[in-house]
Design an enzyme around this catalytic site. Structure first.
Site, PDB file in Angstrom:
ATOM      1  N   ARG A 196      -2.863  -9.848   5.804  1.00 53.25           N
ATOM      2  CA  ARG A 196      -3.348 -10.000   4.430  1.00 53.25           C
ATOM      3  C   ARG A 196      -2.264  -9.513   3.468  1.00 53.25           C
ATOM      4  O   ARG A 196      -1.894  -8.335   3.531  1.00 53.25           O
ATOM      5  CB  ARG A 196      -4.639  -9.191   4.281  1.00 53.25           C
ATOM      6  CG  ARG A 196      -5.337  -9.308   2.956  1.00 53.25           C
ATOM      7  CD  ARG A 196      -6.621  -8.478   2.971  1.00 53.25           C
ATOM      8  NE  ARG A 196      -7.265  -8.449   1.676  1.00 53.25           N
ATOM      9  CZ  ARG A 196      -6.930  -7.655   0.687  1.00 53.25           C
ATOM     10  NH1 ARG A 196      -5.945  -6.800   0.828  1.00 53.25           N
ATOM     11  NH2 ARG A 196      -7.575  -7.702  -0.469  1.00 53.25           N
ATOM     12  N   LYS A 212       0.818  -1.223   0.000  1.00 55.95           N
ATOM     13  CA  LYS A 212       0.000   0.000   0.000  1.00 55.95           C
ATOM     14  C   LYS A 212       0.847   1.266   0.000  1.00 55.95           C
ATOM     15  O   LYS A 212       2.043   1.244   0.295  1.00 55.95           O
ATOM     16  CB  LYS A 212      -0.970  -0.026   1.190  1.00 55.95           C
ATOM     17  CG  LYS A 212      -2.157  -0.965   0.922  1.00 55.95           C
ATOM     18  CD  LYS A 212      -3.184  -0.947   2.030  1.00 55.95           C
ATOM     19  CE  LYS A 212      -4.324  -1.925   1.686  1.00 55.95           C
ATOM     20  NZ  LYS A 212      -5.307  -2.029   2.779  1.00 55.95           N
TER      21      LYS A 212
END
Ligand code: 7PJ
Length: 280
Positions: free
Chosen positions: A256, A222
């Site tokens: 995740r 991210k």
């Protein structure tokens, strides 16, 4: 935690491998739209040590267009059926109640909702099953969440208050507390500073229902990592692994990730260190 056919104890953080069956996800878009390719990627992540496969049929990157229901079902459900048959812990990343119902009928063990089960009908869709639930915090909506500067009084307290409210609402609706996990939602309506505050204070984000609920952390590739290492998404593997270890150190129950092999190795070293500290 009760997760469909599975009962999870989290003696170590479990690794959730991301399987995007979307043509437009931000870091691996287009790779796994083909069902055979998706199956191969799932198998590969399992070989690499993934504990959970998280299937997503709609991109949630900022500005992504919504996917029609039938298209999302067509992408996701056959894959769920196949992985369920192989006795794999299958998670479905969706906020649509109809997709949840179909996923559960197909045998999915976990419903992962970036909307925190706020869509009308979402709680009803899951409450009468035994599936696990991941309740994520998001400020605003995927199309608009990063438009303007997201603002909080105190990001850690605000995210915690949101999760407390969602979890209480779900428990009141009849969801057993041992089915619920929570997620601060890294990158969903947060500045870089907000994201690192949430990571630093991760344990404070978990509602306490008798005991703290399990936390899922999703930081893989991210922009909060890109902001620090100044690399594009495909080159954020080491940064993602570091973030996973930081989350593990702060008690994350599930992590995740896109890069399963590297994360599993790093977490093994982290766990060996933790175990040595415990036995010393
Ligand atoms: C997350 C997610 C996350 C949970 C996505 C991406 C965007 N589900 N789905 N937590 N992120 N629970 O993978 O970059 O952080 S989609």
């Amino acid at each position: 935690m009760q997760c469909g056919r599975f009962s999870l104890t989290f003696e170590r953080p479990l690794v959730m491998g991301i399987l995007n069956v979307t043509p437009d996800s931000f870091s691996d878009g287009g790779s796994y739209v083909d069902p055979a390719e998706a199956r191969r990627q799932a198998e590969r992540m399992l070989t690499e040590g993934a504990d959970i496969i998280d299937i997503g049929g709609e991109s949630t990157r900022p500005g992504a267009p919504p996917v029609p229901l039938d298209e999302e079902l067509k992408r996701v459900i056959p894959l769920v059926e196949e992985l369920v048959k192989a006795n794999i812990l299958v998670s479905v990343d969706t906020y649509k109640p109809e997709v949840m119902r179909h996923a559960l009928a197909a045998g999915a063990d976990l419903i992962n909702d970036i909307w925190g089960f706020r869509m009308p009908g979402a709680i009803d869709a899951v409450k009468d099953s035994q599936c696990g639930l991941c309740v994520m915090h998001m400020l605003g909506e995927p199309q608009t969440m990063q438009v303007g500067e997201p603002a909080y009084d105190d990001v850690v307290a605000d995210v915690r208050a949101f999760l407390d409210e969602r979890v209480n609402t779900m428990i009141k609706a009849g969801v057993a507390k041992n089915r619920i996990s929570v997620d601060p939602g890294f990158g969903f309506g947060k500045t870089v500073e907000h994201n690192y505050a949430l990571l630093a204070h991760l344990p404070k984000t978990a509602p306490v229902v008798g005991r703290p609920l399990p936390i899922l952390a999703g930081m893989s590739r991210k922009s909060m990592l890109g902001a620090v290492v100044n690399r594009p998404a495909p080159q954020r593997v080491a940064a993602s692994v570091a973030a996973a270890v930081c989350a593990a150190e702060r008690g994350a129950a599930m992590i995740r990730v896109h890069d399963v092999e590297q994360t599993v190795d790093a977490l093994k070293v982290w766990a060996a260190t933790r175990d040595a500290a415990r036995s010393a």
